[in-house]
Design an enzyme around this catalytic site. Structure first.
Site, PDB file in Angstrom:
ATOM      1  N   ARG A   1     -14.070  -6.940   0.821  1.00 29.02           N
ATOM      2  CA  ARG A   1     -12.507  -7.076   0.759  1.00 29.02           C
ATOM      3  C   ARG A   1     -11.667  -7.997   0.950  1.00 29.02           C
ATOM      4  O   ARG A   1     -10.875  -8.437   0.673  1.00 29.02           O
ATOM      5  CB  ARG A   1     -12.014  -5.619   1.549  1.00 29.02           C
TER       6      ARG A   1
ATOM      7  N   ARG B   1       0.963  -1.375   0.093  1.00 32.50           N
ATOM      8  CA  ARG B   1       0.154   0.061   0.001  1.00 32.50           C
ATOM      9  C   ARG B   1       1.019   1.082  -0.050  1.00 32.50           C
ATOM     10  O   ARG B   1       1.547   1.413   0.973  1.00 32.50           O
ATOM     11  CB  ARG B   1      -0.899   0.157   1.133  1.00 32.50           C
TER      12      ARG B   1
END
Length: 345
Positions: free
Chosen positions: A329, A127
């Site tokens: 998710r 990320r």
């Protein structure tokens, strides 16, 4: 809502495509419609086994003996919980590496960090900030890299969105034979910022047979490169992609209305100006009614949500599937890890 699509639409017909996936997942723009469908179908299958067959762990433990590095230079709720719990389910070890835990970007280059970290782990879920960071990491990593978010892409979020849409609209099409029978012809309306979420939606949804109406303020246009690829995918799938600055035009005929934050991480200094620029963009029941969205439209948002983006009346209504979307998710990240990081590869 039930995690199983239903007897008809739960026919997983694209599993073979999982054997041809790219090494890395940077963007769904690099994946075919069939590969995307295979990942979504795999996520749905795992979700059903966990929630309805009480399967606490994957019976084959495909990540047993493997370590997956979770490199997060930005804070996260859904992505971190989903990734760590997914690795546990697959029998692996999650190694969380936050921005204050390692030398990345401080005393060591990204290239060097990618080479060192990848020599000690079996997969990387990163990320990051700039798109160049995730591509450089993938270039120098010796193990597969999955993009957990960058400023241009968010592939696992859009996989979760597609799973949610399949679940919701699959119930309305009980005779559907495949995921494309459900997704095909649906119209998605985006009302919000030009950001990584809509870029990734445009990279995936048109090629899956979905129409898109994209509405952003004039000062926040979609990049031409993103539009060109979406156009090419839409033409091949015989669907439309249109661009607007008036939200009422965008939501006309919409089956799904989507928005996201107007102020992303790193843009806090722009908040006051952005709130002025996005005046009139708050998703509301009045917007859907005046814009003539389809009567059974649903609302989606990747979270976290701020009240200026969508009214409570919409966000907490029966039309909202945001918490189902958030849970998904986990299942799509799990399916991705199983496909790209497992011992069978």
């Amino acid at each position: 809502m039930s995690s199983m699509i239903n007897n008809a639409t739960a026919r997983f017909t694209h599993k073979a495509a999982l054997g041809t996936l790219p090494r890395n997942m940077i963007s769904l723009g690099d994946f075919s419609a069939e590969q995307i469908a295979g990942l979504v179908e795999s996520a749905a299958e795992i979700k059903h086994k966990v929630k309805h067959e009480n399967q606490a762990f994957h019976p084959e433990q495909p990540l047993k003996g493997k370590t997956i590095a979770l490199l997060f230079s930005k804070r996260s709720t859904r992505t971190r919980v989903a990734s760590e719990s997914s690795i546990a389910y697959l029998g692996g070890h999650a190694m969380f590496l936050g921005k204050d835990d390692i030398q990345l970007g401080v005393n060591e280059s990204l290239r060097d960090s990618a080479q060192v970290i990848s020599s000690m782990v079996d997969g990387i879920f990163a990320r990051v900030g700039a798109h160049s960071e995730i591509t450089e990491m993938a270039r120098y990593s010796s193990v597969p890299v999955v993009n957990a978010l960058c400023d241009q892409n968010h592939p696992t979020q859009i996989l979760a969105d597609l799973l949610t849409i399949w679940e919701v609209f699959g119930k309305r099409k009980p005779q559907a034979q495949s995921i494309f029978d459900v997704l095909g012809g649906l119209r998605v309306a985006w009302v919000g910022d030009a950001n990584n979420i809509i870029y990734e939606m445009l990279a995936a949804m048109p090629k899956c047979g979905m129409h898109m109406s994209v509405c952003t303020p004039e000062k926040y246009p979609i990049p031409q490169q993103v539009k060109q690829q979406a156009k090419a995918d839409a033409e091949r799938a015989n669907v439309s992609v249109t661009y607007h600055t008036n939200p009422l035009e965008a939501v006309e005929g919409a089956d799904i209305v989507v928005t996201d934050t107007w102020v992303s991480m790193g843009q806090e200094s722009e908040k006051a100006q952005r709130l002025r620029d996005f005046a009139g963009y708050q998703v509301s029941m009045d917007m859907a009614r005046q814009g003539k969205a389809n009567k059974d439209w649903i609302f989606m948002h990747c979270l976290p949500r701020k009240p200026e983006e969508v009214t409570d009346e919409v966000f907490y209504s029966d039309r909202s599937v945001v918490f189902q979307e958030a849970e998904n998710r986990k299942w799509t990240i799990l399916a991705t890890f199983n496909a790209l990081f497992s011992t069978k590869n």
